[in-house]
Design a protein around this motif. Structure first.
Motif, PDB file in Angstrom:
ATOM      1  N   ILE A   2       0.860  -1.177   0.000  1.00 40.55           N
ATOM      2  CA  ILE A   2       0.000   0.000   0.000  1.00 40.55           C
ATOM      3  C   ILE A   2       0.894   1.223   0.000  1.00 40.55           C
ATOM      4  O   ILE A   2       1.555   1.531   0.989  1.00 40.55           O
ATOM      5  CB  ILE A   2      -0.914   0.004   1.234  1.00 40.55           C
ATOM      6  N   ASP A   3       0.958   1.932  -1.135  1.00 44.18           N
ATOM      7  CA  ASP A   3       1.938   3.009  -1.194  1.00 44.18           C
ATOM      8  C   ASP A   3       1.400   4.333  -1.719  1.00 44.18           C
ATOM      9  O   ASP A   3       1.849   5.390  -1.282  1.00 44.18           O
ATOM     10  CB  ASP A   3       3.146   2.589  -2.041  1.00 44.18           C
ATOM     11  N   ALA A  48      -5.577  -5.549  -3.739  1.00 48.00           N
ATOM     12  CA  ALA A  48      -6.788  -5.958  -4.448  1.00 48.00           C
ATOM     13  C   ALA A  48      -7.587  -4.771  -4.975  1.00 48.00           C
ATOM     14  O   ALA A  48      -8.608  -4.956  -5.641  1.00 48.00           O
ATOM     15  CB  ALA A  48      -7.659  -6.808  -3.525  1.00 48.00           C
ATOM     16  N   GLY A  49      -7.152  -3.561  -4.670  1.00 48.84           N
ATOM     17  CA  GLY A  49      -7.873  -2.377  -5.108  1.00 48.84           C
ATOM     18  C   GLY A  49      -8.930  -1.893  -4.141  1.00 48.84           C
ATOM     19  O   GLY A  49      -9.660  -0.947  -4.447  1.00 48.84           O
TER      20      GLY A  49
END
Length: 275
Positions: A2-3, A48-49
């Motif tokens: 997560i960036d 996963a978006g």
């Protein structure tokens, strides 16, 4: 991984509501739509978006800004996502004074970032007992210019982009008028399980009570009042008329020792997320 912090859109509203429910907040769709309209919603997604963290920055000109809806999915807690979003929003706010309402859970993070407590918001919920004949009147379109000027003086900033939404967002707006001058106003909007009365801006506590009472008389069901801690007499009045205190949050500020404006006339925010 997560960036990337990104701006979210109303297409992400269902994901935001699901995230709120994950943190045991109500799915306040009406409120979130307003926040999308008047502020900037930032978020983080997982591989996963899925939206797994949010925070909203609402600017009032260049002098003042509010931060709200700082949420991190429970499965990603204590990984620094909330701190990353907060740091990003503070950078975006620039030199503005930034404020928020902090729960006990979030307050340690905000203190680490440099926020300081300046007051308390007391949430009261219940059915307000009748207060007598109406002492205020419904707002009309011709009142808008005076409402905008009054609100700017009290808040020390231009909030016109928010106030212009009230005719559509709120189900009731009333004003105090004396000798042709609007000296106070209040609104009410329907949330998931009650009707929120706010904002309430008035010359004194008596006018604030009149605005709240006249609006509550039009509502069938419980009301919510987020009462500013600087007005204990109003809190006692609400509790005595069937609207007891339910909880409280801490008002915190960053970048200045206090909020701008004539805060003696500021009794109830539109919502804690916006001030």
């Amino acid at each position: 991984m997560i960036d990337r912090i990104e701006r979210l859109s109303t297409d992400d509203l269902p994901a935001c509501l699901a995230l709120a429910e994950n943190r045991e907040w109500l799915p306040e769709a009406h409120k979130w739509r307003l926040l999308f309209a008047v502020g900037t919603v930032y978020g983080l997604r997982d591989e996963a978006g899925d939206v797994v963290a949010t925070a909203i920055l609402t600017r009032y000109g260049t002098r003042l800004a509010a931060i709200s809806m700082v949420l991190v999915a429970s499965r990603y807690g204590r990984r620094g996502l909330g701190g990353r979003l907060m740091t990003h929003l503070l950078d975006e706010a620039g030199d503005a004074t930034v404020f928020l309402n902090a729960t006990p859970y979030g307050r340690p993070l905000y203190e680490r970032l440099g926020f300081v407590p300046i007051g308390t918001t007391h949430t009261h919920v219940g059915r307000l007992e009748p207060t007598g004949p109406a002492a205020t009147r419904p707002a009309v379109p011709g009142d808008l210019a005076m409402l905008l000027a009054l609100d700017a003086r009290v808040n020390g900033a231009d909030r016109s982009h928010v106030l212009r939404t009230l005719p559509d967002f709120a189900e009731c707006v009333r004003v105090v008028e004396r000798r042709g001058i609007v000296s106070g106003y209040a609104a009410a909007w329907r949330n998931v399980d009650n009707v929120v009365i706010g904002p309430v801006i008035a010359a004194d506590a008596a006018d604030a009570r009149a605005l709240i009472g006249d609006i509550a008389a039009t509502i069938d069901g419980p009301v919510r009042l987020d009462l500013d801690g600087r007005h204990p007499e109003l809190r006692r009045w609400a509790a005595g008329r069937g609207v007891p205190e339910w909880g409280s949050t801490t008002v915190m500020v960053y970048g200045a020792p206090e909020l701008p404006g004539d805060r003696d006339r500021w009794f109830v925010p539109l919502m804690q997320a916006l001030g």
